[in-house]
Motif scaffolding. Structure first.
Motif, PDB file in Angstrom:
ATOM      1  N   GLU A  60      10.447  87.932   9.574  1.00 53.36           N
ATOM      2  CA  GLU A  60      10.915  87.015   8.532  1.00 53.36           C
ATOM      3  C   GLU A  60      10.645  85.598   9.011  1.00 53.36           C
ATOM      4  OE1 GLU A  60      14.807  88.081   6.820  1.00 53.36           O
ATOM      5  OE2 GLU A  60      14.807  89.788   8.203  1.00 53.36           O
ATOM      6  N   PRO A  61       9.568  84.972   8.553  1.00 52.19           N
ATOM      7  CA  PRO A  61       9.117  83.697   9.123  1.00 52.19           C
ATOM      8  C   PRO A  61      10.075  82.529   8.951  1.00 52.19           C
ATOM      9  CG  PRO A  61       7.920  84.217   7.104  1.00 52.19           C
ATOM     10  CD  PRO A  61       8.701  85.438   7.455  1.00 52.19           C
ATOM     11  N   ASP A  62      10.972  82.589   7.989  1.00 50.84           N
ATOM     12  CA  ASP A  62      11.866  81.466   7.746  1.00 50.84           C
ATOM     13  C   ASP A  62      13.111  81.484   8.639  1.00 50.84           C
ATOM     14  OD1 ASP A  62      10.237  80.394   5.810  1.00 50.84           O
ATOM     15  OD2 ASP A  62      11.212  81.493   4.182  1.00 50.84           O
ATOM     16  N   LEU A  63      13.293  82.555   9.403  1.00 48.30           N
ATOM     17  CA  LEU A  63      14.488  82.661  10.233  1.00 48.30           C
ATOM     18  C   LEU A  63      14.292  81.935  11.561  1.00 48.30           C
ATOM     19  CD1 LEU A  63      15.554  86.405   9.771  1.00 48.30           C
ATOM     20  CD2 LEU A  63      16.368  84.393   8.534  1.00 48.30           C
ATOM     21  N   ASP A  64      15.324  81.228  12.008  1.00 51.24           N
ATOM     22  CA  ASP A  64      15.365  80.614  13.335  1.00 51.24           C
ATOM     23  C   ASP A  64      16.326  81.442  14.182  1.00 51.24           C
ATOM     24  OD1 ASP A  64      13.725  78.179  12.860  1.00 51.24           O
ATOM     25  OD2 ASP A  64      15.319  77.764  11.406  1.00 51.24           O
TER      26      ASP A  64
END
Length: 262
Positions: A60-64
């Motif tokens: 999930e690329p938007d997760l930090d």
């Protein structure tokens, strides 16, 4: 610095105790303190495993994602296994936060809880015990490994740091599996007023059964066992303070810090 969709993954070892969730109480405390974070829990030896959770969130690329090791001793898990899992998930090394016992304030937190507990049990506060020379033998209980013949340098340093604060009490390291053994606590002190501090993530089998069985309280002895350190509200506050400091300085994580308070 701010996170878009921050995930804090708390990593615990796991348990053999049915129905127990080591780290569960800690995560619930964190979620209340940091409602803007998605607090998740994963284990090294139970499901959901750290590897599987990291693989899922890394897609999930938007997760930090930040990782917090809920561990109280420097072992190959902290020094080797978790950094390798973090790297395989494509996360930067500084996304791996200091483990619990390396958080700034950890030593003072332990010492304060011991002082409070001793005073509550009628043994006096720190000033009182200095005046009356009352003494409690405090045992820092870690898991250890069967091959260990002595406490690790990190545990010895932790013990020494606490002893510098609790000067009127005895402070000892003991282990469930290694040496010095928890079962031999009587051989380490003449004091029969003992306080045991479980350096564990939660109420698993060790805390429910193994530690009380090894202590084996006898007539004429006072032996109090604190709740596992991983369930203390003070510990979650330490992590929140550390994260706020890191974010204020624009740093997601730091290298492991030495024992002691800064």
């Amino acid at each position: 610095m701010s996170f878009r969709y921050p995930v804090l993954l708390v990593v615990a070892h796991g348990t053999r105790h049915p129905g127990s969730v080591p780290g569960g109480e800690f995560c619930a405390q964190l979620q209340r303190l940091m409602p803007g974070f998605d607090i998740r829990l994963a284990f090294l030896r139970n499901a959901p495993t750290v590897g599987n959770v990291l693989q899922s969130v890394s897609q999930e690329p938007d997760l930090d994602v930040l990782l917090f090791p809920l561990f109280f001793a420097r072992s190959s898990i902290v020094s080797d296994e978790l950094p390798a899992l973090t790297s395989r998930a494509g996360l930067a090394p500084n996304m791996l936060l200091p483990s619990a016992s390396y958080l700034p304030g950890f030593v003072n937190m332990l010492a304060s809880r011991v002082i409070t507990e001793v005073a509550a049990k009628g043994n006096g506060d720190r000033d009182d015990c200095l005046r009356k020379r009352q003494k409690t033998a405090v045992f820092l209980v870690s898991h250890g490994q069967k091959r260990e013949t002595c406490s690790s340098p990190e545990m010895c340093e932790l013990r020494n740091s606490i002893a510098q604060i609790l000067t009127c009490h005895e402070i000892h390291n003991v282990q469930l599996d290694g040496q010095p053994s928890l079962a031999g606590w009587r051989d380490m002190t003449d004091c029969r007023n003992a306080l045991f501090v479980p350096l564990f993530a939660g109420d698993g089998l060790h805390c429910h059964e193994d530690i009380p069985m090894e202590i084996d309280v006898r007539p004429g002895e006072k032996a109090n066992i604190l709740a596992p350190v991983g369930t203390w509200p003070e510990l979650s506050l330490l992590l929140v303070d550390h994260l706020q400091l890191c974010l204020a300085h624009g740093v997601e994580g730091e290298a492991l810090l030495p024992f002691g308070d800064t």
